[in-house]
Design a protein around this motif. Structure first.
Motif, PDB file in Angstrom:
ATOM      1  N   GLU A   1       0.811  -1.213   0.000  1.00 17.15           N
ATOM      2  CA  GLU A   1       0.000   0.000   0.000  1.00 17.15           C
ATOM      3  C   GLU A   1       0.848   1.268   0.000  1.00 17.15           C
ATOM      4  N   ASN A   2       1.985   1.233   0.688  1.00 18.88           N
ATOM      5  CA  ASN A   2       2.784   2.455   0.797  1.00 18.88           C
ATOM      6  C   ASN A   2       3.941   2.516  -0.197  1.00 18.88           C
ATOM      7  N   PHE A   3       3.905   1.669  -1.219  1.00 19.81           N
ATOM      8  CA  PHE A   3       4.968   1.652  -2.228  1.00 19.81           C
ATOM      9  C   PHE A   3       4.703   2.763  -3.240  1.00 19.81           C
ATOM     10  N   ASP A   4       5.608   3.731  -3.295  1.00 24.12           N
ATOM     11  CA  ASP A   4       5.487   4.842  -4.244  1.00 24.12           C
ATOM     12  C   ASP A   4       6.083   4.390  -5.587  1.00 24.12           C
ATOM     13  N   ILE A   5       5.255   3.786  -6.407  1.00 22.08           N
ATOM     14  CA  ILE A   5       5.718   3.246  -7.686  1.00 22.08           C
ATOM     15  C   ILE A   5       6.235   4.345  -8.622  1.00 22.08           C
ATOM     16  N   PRO A   6       5.533   5.486  -8.773  1.00 27.67           N
ATOM     17  CA  PRO A   6       6.070   6.534  -9.656  1.00 27.67           C
ATOM     18  C   PRO A   6       7.452   7.024  -9.232  1.00 27.67           C
ATOM     19  N   LEU A   7       7.681   7.148  -7.930  1.00 29.00           N
ATOM     20  CA  LEU A   7       8.993   7.585  -7.455  1.00 29.00           C
ATOM     21  C   LEU A   7      10.049   6.541  -7.793  1.00 29.00           C
ATOM     22  N   HIS A   8       9.755   5.276  -7.536  1.00 30.46           N
ATOM     23  CA  HIS A   8      10.673   4.178  -7.860  1.00 30.46           C
ATOM     24  C   HIS A   8      11.029   4.169  -9.344  1.00 30.46           C
ATOM     25  N   ASN A   9      10.009   4.257 -10.181  1.00 31.85           N
ATOM     26  CA  ASN A   9      10.243   4.218 -11.625  1.00 31.85           C
ATOM     27  C   ASN A   9      11.047   5.428 -12.095  1.00 31.85           C
ATOM     28  N   HIS A  10      10.780   6.579 -11.493  1.00 30.55           N
ATOM     29  CA  HIS A  10      11.493   7.805 -11.880  1.00 30.55           C
ATOM     30  C   HIS A  10      12.985   7.682 -11.583  1.00 30.55           C
ATOM     31  N   ILE A  11      13.324   7.185 -10.402  1.00 33.06           N
ATOM     32  CA  ILE A  11      14.735   7.068 -10.024  1.00 33.06           C
ATOM     33  C   ILE A  11      15.475   6.126 -10.967  1.00 33.06           C
ATOM     34  N   LEU A  12      14.919   4.945 -11.189  1.00 29.13           N
ATOM     35  CA  LEU A  12      15.634   3.947 -11.977  1.00 29.13           C
ATOM     36  C   LEU A  12      15.646   4.266 -13.468  1.00 29.13           C
ATOM     37  N   SER A  13      14.550   4.803 -13.993  1.00 30.65           N
ATOM     38  CA  SER A  13      14.546   5.145 -15.422  1.00 30.65           C
ATOM     39  C   SER A  13      15.461   6.328 -15.709  1.00 30.65           C
ATOM     40  N   THR A  14      15.550   7.277 -14.782  1.00 29.22           N
ATOM     41  CA  THR A  14      16.468   8.406 -14.959  1.00 29.22           C
ATOM     42  C   THR A  14      17.911   7.925 -14.896  1.00 29.22           C
ATOM     43  N   ARG A  15      18.198   7.069 -13.922  1.00 27.80           N
ATOM     44  CA  ARG A  15      19.547   6.504 -13.803  1.00 27.80           C
ATOM     45  C   ARG A  15      19.951   5.775 -15.072  1.00 27.80           C
ATOM     46  N   ASP A  16      19.071   4.902 -15.542  1.00 34.33           N
ATOM     47  CA  ASP A  16      19.425   4.050 -16.680  1.00 34.33           C
ATOM     48  C   ASP A  16      19.488   4.829 -17.990  1.00 34.33           C
ATOM     49  N   ALA A  17      18.605   5.820 -18.159  1.00 29.81           N
ATOM     50  CA  ALA A  17      18.621   6.621 -19.384  1.00 29.81           C
ATOM     51  C   ALA A  17      19.909   7.429 -19.502  1.00 29.81           C
ATOM     52  N   ALA A  18      20.494   7.784 -18.351  1.00 34.35           N
ATOM     53  CA  ALA A  18      21.713   8.594 -18.367  1.00 34.35           C
ATOM     54  C   ALA A  18      22.924   7.816 -18.853  1.00 34.35           C
ATOM     55  N   ARG A  19      22.840   6.506 -18.908  1.00 31.10           N
ATOM     56  CA  ARG A  19      24.020   5.703 -19.277  1.00 31.10           C
ATOM     57  C   ARG A  19      24.535   6.022 -20.676  1.00 31.10           C
ATOM     58  N   LYS A  20      23.635   6.399 -21.580  1.00 32.06           N
ATOM     59  CA  LYS A  20      24.088   6.680 -22.938  1.00 32.06           C
ATOM     60  C   LYS A  20      25.016   7.896 -22.974  1.00 32.06           C
ATOM     61  N   SER A  21      24.999   8.711 -21.919  1.00 30.24           N
ATOM     62  CA  SER A  21      25.826   9.909 -21.893  1.00 30.24           C
ATOM     63  C   SER A  21      27.213   9.668 -21.298  1.00 30.24           C
ATOM     64  N   TRP A  22      27.415   8.530 -20.629  1.00 35.42           N
ATOM     65  CA  TRP A  22      28.731   8.330 -20.007  1.00 35.42           C
ATOM     66  C   TRP A  22      29.339   6.948 -20.234  1.00 35.42           C
ATOM     67  N   ILE A  23      28.531   5.963 -20.655  1.00 32.81           N
ATOM     68  CA  ILE A  23      29.095   4.667 -21.046  1.00 32.81           C
ATOM     69  C   ILE A  23      29.384   4.731 -22.536  1.00 32.81           C
ATOM     70  N   GLN A  24      30.653   4.825 -22.898  1.00 34.34           N
ATOM     71  CA  GLN A  24      31.017   5.067 -24.287  1.00 34.34           C
ATOM     72  C   GLN A  24      32.069   4.061 -24.754  1.00 34.34           C
ATOM     73  N   PRO A  25      31.927   3.566 -25.991  1.00 34.99           N
ATOM     74  CA  PRO A  25      30.736   3.703 -26.835  1.00 34.99           C
ATOM     75  C   PRO A  25      29.608   2.812 -26.340  1.00 34.99           C
ATOM     76  N   ASP A  26      28.381   3.267 -26.498  1.00 34.90           N
ATOM     77  CA  ASP A  26      27.256   2.555 -25.898  1.00 34.90           C
ATOM     78  C   ASP A  26      26.914   1.248 -26.598  1.00 34.90           C
ATOM     79  N   SER A  27      27.541   0.954 -27.713  1.00 31.35           N
ATOM     80  CA  SER A  27      27.271  -0.307 -28.415  1.00 31.35           C
ATOM     81  C   SER A  27      28.318  -1.377 -28.142  1.00 31.35           C
ATOM     82  N   SER A  28      29.300  -1.077 -27.300  1.00 29.85           N
ATOM     83  CA  SER A  28      30.366  -2.025 -27.021  1.00 29.85           C
ATOM     84  C   SER A  28      29.985  -2.945 -25.867  1.00 29.85           C
ATOM     85  N   PRO A  29      30.479  -4.181 -25.852  1.00 32.81           N
ATOM     86  CA  PRO A  29      30.155  -5.110 -24.774  1.00 32.81           C
ATOM     87  C   PRO A  29      30.632  -4.584 -23.429  1.00 32.81           C
TER      88      PRO A  29
END
Length: 260
Positions: A134-162
């Motif tokens: 009942e007290n799980f803030d799903i939007p907050l959880h999703n916001h933190i993790l999606s923001t974190r993961d979306a940022a990877r394209k800006s610092w993991i370079q090149p983003d297509s490498s293993p």
């Protein structure tokens, strides 16, 4: 106490869930940001949170081909709760693809008309009907993790490498400082060295020194996720960190924005 790193098994999720009933509320292996988004004060709340959290992790264990769940156990223990630390490493042979992978992190049920097929490029997790606490803030959880993961394209370079990425590591509060986290970090480093590819992670500021001890370096500035407007307060801060293999895989590669 004799500690050993082992692959996590499917049946281990039952033990991980049981920690909520065996220890004080919150003293379990539920990883961030879930404790921030779903604080607990009672055993009932802790059990509901643990059941929901590890149902998602079990689904990922069964369906995500990139995942490598590892555990540290006390092989001398006679206690049924022998798992004292867990980590979730991932190997991406073609680099990390946010659009393809983000659904594994967020708590969003798949659309009802979207079924698994060979033509789909994005796998859909196996649905598990576990009630959301009942007290799980799903939007907050999703916001933190999606923001974190979306940022990877800006610092993991090149983003297509293993690469290898550590996305989840937790040690039971009663067993911190005994070397379990270091064992799980070294396991991932060994994979990166064997594959001659970099390893990446996002760490809390307080956790940065332990990763630096094993050869990780901070990449660029801090990653700050503003929680205001999505149910939270303040800013969730993480360090972007990278490990480059010593056996030749990282030689000659440009390292952008590394801070020692």
């Amino acid at each position: 106490m004799q500690l050993q790193v082992q692959p996590l098994q499917l049946q281990d999720f039952d033990e991980l869930i049981s920690h909520a009933a065996s220890y004080p509320p919150g003293d379990d292996l539920v990883g961030p940001p879930t404790p921030l988004c779903c604080p607990v004060n009672t055993s009932a709340e802790a059990s509901a949170r643990s059941t929901f959290h590890f149902a998602k992790q079990r689904t990922r264990f069964l369906g995500d081909p990139t995942v490598r769940y590892m555990k540290v156990v006390d092989i001398d223990s006679t206690d049924k709760n022998s798992i004292i630390s867990i980590a979730r490493w991932h190997f991406y042979p073609n680099g990390y693809d946010f659009e393809k992978e983000v659904h594994w992190e967020t708590h969003n049920p798949p659309p009802p008309d979207l079924e698994q097929s060979q033509s789909q490029s994005i796998p859909i997790p196996i649905p598990i009907p576990i009630p959301i606490p009942e007290n799980f803030d799903i939007p907050l959880h999703n916001h933190i993790l999606s923001t974190r993961d979306a940022a990877r394209k800006s610092w993991i370079q090149p983003d297509s490498s293993p690469c290898w990425i550590l996305m989840h590591m937790v040690t039971h509060p009663a067993h911190r400082g005994k070397g379990a986290a270091g064992m799980l970090i070294r396991w991932g480093i060994e994979q990166a060295e064997n594959d001659r590819v970099p390893a990446y992670l996002e760490a809390g500021v307080m956790g940065r020194p332990i990763y630096e001890r094993y050869g990780f370096v901070q990449v660029g500035g801090l990653l700050e996720v503003d929680l205001r407007g999505v149910g939270g307060e303040g800013v969730f801060v993480m360090c972007k960190m990278a490990y480059f293999p010593r056996r030749g895989g990282g030689e000659g590669k440009e390292v952008i924005g590394v801070e020692e």
